[in-house]
Scaffold this motif. Structure first.
Motif, short mmCIF file in Angstrom:
data_model
loop_
_atom_site.label_atom_id
_atom_site.label_comp_id
_atom_site.label_asym_id
_atom_site.label_seq_id
_atom_site.Cartn_x
_atom_site.Cartn_y
_atom_site.Cartn_z
N GLY A 115 0.77 -1.24 0.00
CA GLY A 115 0.00 0.00 0.00
C GLY A 115 0.79 1.28 0.00
N GLN A 116 2.06 1.22 -0.42
CA GLN A 116 2.85 2.44 -0.50
C GLN A 116 2.19 3.37 -1.53
OE1 GLN A 116 3.99 -0.68 -0.65
NE2 GLN A 116 5.73 -0.92 0.72
N THR A 117 2.30 4.67 -1.28
CA THR A 117 1.68 5.65 -2.18
C THR A 117 2.66 6.77 -2.52
OG1 THR A 117 0.75 6.85 -0.29
CG2 THR A 117 -0.69 5.23 -1.36
N SER A 118 2.38 7.45 -3.60
CA SER A 118 3.22 8.53 -4.08
C SER A 118 3.13 9.75 -3.15
CB SER A 118 2.77 8.94 -5.48
OG SER A 118 3.46 10.09 -5.90
N THR A 119 4.21 10.50 -3.10
CA THR A 119 4.24 11.74 -2.32
C THR A 119 3.73 12.92 -3.14
OG1 THR A 119 6.54 12.15 -2.97
CG2 THR A 119 6.19 10.97 -0.88
N GLU A 120 3.43 12.69 -4.41
CA GLU A 120 2.92 13.76 -5.27
C GLU A 120 1.55 14.22 -4.79
OE1 GLU A 120 3.12 13.19 -9.52
OE2 GLU A 120 4.95 11.98 -9.29
N GLY A 121 1.33 15.52 -4.86
CA GLY A 121 0.05 16.08 -4.44
C GLY A 121 0.02 16.53 -2.99
#
Length: 164
Positions: A115-121
């Motif tokens: 479930g890792q997610t991007s730091t974008e946004g």
């Protein structure tokens, strides 16, 4: 079908509302447990886990998680699949954004983390919830980006459900 154990801590009720949304987004069975009323045995009965915590103060775990934290080292996470959910305020606490996940991660990282997610946004200064350039779980800023919360939950659940 194996049940997923979702453990959370919440002071204001926001994290409790979020975990209900997460449960509803899954097609698999999810059992929700407030960490304030949970034991080591409650966690050990699951091979698939979600831990959710807001970050308080200067990067601290939520109070109930903080009280339970010493018990986490008694649990063998090596054969477990774990997803993490963090809530934080990137504007007022940008230097410790979602650091509660960093506290939880140090105990569960021997397991299979999904479930890792991007730091974008996101706009923040620092976070212990970032490992190898990604957030170690679902990150929600329900204070400043509430309009993105439901979409982030839906997308994240679609992503992690196949790994559970």
């Amino acid at each position: 079908m194996e049940t997923i154990g979702l453990f959370y801590g919440s002071d204001t009720g926001t994290t409790e509302e979020i975990v209900e949304k997460i449960k509803d987004a899954f097609s698999k069975e999810v059992q929700i447990h407030n960490i304030a009323n949970s034991s080591v045995e409650d966690i050990e009965q699951y091979d698939k886990l979600i831990f959710a915590s807001p970050t308080w103060g200067d990067g601290d775990l939520q109070d109930d998680w903080e009280e339970f934290e010493s018990n986490l080292s008694d649990i063998d996470f090596s054969n477990k699949t774990i997803a993490l959910v963090g809530l934080g305020d990137q504007e007022d606490y940008g230097d410790t954004f979602c650091d509660a996940l960093g506290h939880l991660y140090k105990y569960v990282k021997t397991g299979k983390i999904i479930g890792q997610t991007s730091t974008e946004g996101y706009e923040y200064e620092d976070s212990t919830a970032v490992v190898d350039g990604k957030f170690i779980g679902l990150i929600l800023d329900d204070v400043n980006q509430e309009d993105l919360t439901d979409e982030r939950i839906e997308n994240w659940v679609k992503k992690v459900e196949t790994s559970f």
